[in-house]
Design a protein around this motif. Structure first.
Motif, PDB file in Angstrom:
ATOM      1  N   LEU A  66      44.072  29.916  11.363  1.00 59.37           N
ATOM      2  CA  LEU A  66      44.705  29.799  12.035  1.00 59.37           C
ATOM      3  C   LEU A  66      44.686  31.781  12.524  1.00 59.37           C
ATOM      4  O   LEU A  66      44.761  31.810  14.046  1.00 59.37           O
ATOM      5  CB  LEU A  66      45.560  29.733  11.704  1.00 59.37           C
ATOM      6  CG  LEU A  66      46.473  28.222  12.087  1.00 59.37           C
ATOM      7  CD1 LEU A  66      47.655  27.806  11.231  1.00 59.37           C
ATOM      8  CD2 LEU A  66      46.397  27.671  12.913  1.00 59.37           C
ATOM      9  N   CYS A 104      41.187  25.291  18.745  1.00 56.11           N
ATOM     10  CA  CYS A 104      41.886  25.828  17.646  1.00 56.11           C
ATOM     11  C   CYS A 104      42.205  24.160  16.980  1.00 56.11           C
ATOM     12  O   CYS A 104      43.004  23.635  17.416  1.00 56.11           O
ATOM     13  CB  CYS A 104      43.825  25.459  18.146  1.00 56.11           C
ATOM     14  SG  CYS A 104      45.043  26.019  17.877  1.00 56.11           S
ATOM     15  N   ALA A 124      50.743  28.006   7.300  1.00 58.06           N
ATOM     16  CA  ALA A 124      50.272  28.159   8.934  1.00 58.06           C
ATOM     17  C   ALA A 124      51.082  28.622   9.424  1.00 58.06           C
ATOM     18  O   ALA A 124      51.155  29.566  10.547  1.00 58.06           O
ATOM     19  CB  ALA A 124      50.813  26.536   8.692  1.00 58.06           C
TER      20      ALA A 124
END
Length: 187
Positions: A66, A104, A124
């Motif tokens: 991320l 991603c 996250a």
């Protein structure tokens, strides 16, 4: 034989990179520790000198992936609507659909992240919220930033679910067109 601290860091990075690619291709829960270590040429027992558990590895993968997505999607230099539009065009592309291992993590690992412990979800959330904040500054709207972020991730999930490339392309083009209309309305 003792290895240098540098060797240990390099091995850890190889394990993270290999495990991330494997997780984004096959799903994280499908591959065991032995398989993850075998992919980098080591025995399963060596895993525990880098991570205390597979869950700890997953948390590190989520953070790494991320952070890289944030860099790609809001990256260096001033973010403006033109740069955001270019990022979205790359994100909603067939090459991203066809190469999940280099794209991603959210479209492929989102469901596993949602089922993970609070620590993984917190990591996250931190990175997704940073991306959201970057886009919200450019768009002048927190709600629009969430909507576009969600539409992009959802479009990738739906496109990858489709068997026919022409349907995948239609999903991506439709999403790009709708987002482009929203962005044009901001001028």
């Amino acid at each position: 034989m003792r290895y240098s601290a540098n060797h240990k860091m390099e091995t850890r990075e190889k394990l993270l990179a290999s495990s991330a690619a494997s997780a984004k291709t096959l799903g994280f829960s499908t591959v065991g520790v032995d398989g993850l270590m075998k992919a980098i040429g080591l025995s399963g027992g060596a895993f525990y000198s880098h991570f205390s558990s597979k869950d700890e590895l997953f948390k590190a993968i989520v953070e790494r992936e991320l952070a890289q997505s944030l860099d790609r999607l809001s990256g260096e230099g001033a973010m403006d609507q033109a740069k955001l539009a270019r990022c979205l065009k790359q994100y909603l592309s067939m090459s991203h659909v066809e190469q999940p291992e280099v794209g991603c993590a959210l479209p492929v690992l989102g469901a596993e992240i949602a089922r993970s412990d609070e620590q993984v979800r917190d990591v996250a959330q931190t990175w997704v919220c940073r991306l959201h904040e970057s886009w919200a500054r450019v768009l002048g709207s927190e709600a629009l930033a969430w909507a576009i972020l969600s539409q992009c991730v959802g479009a990738m999930v739906v496109a990858r679910m489709m068997a026919a490339p022409e349907v995948q392309q239609e999903v991506l083009e439709s999403s790009r067109a709708e987002i482009t209309l929203r962005l044009a309305g901001l001028d």
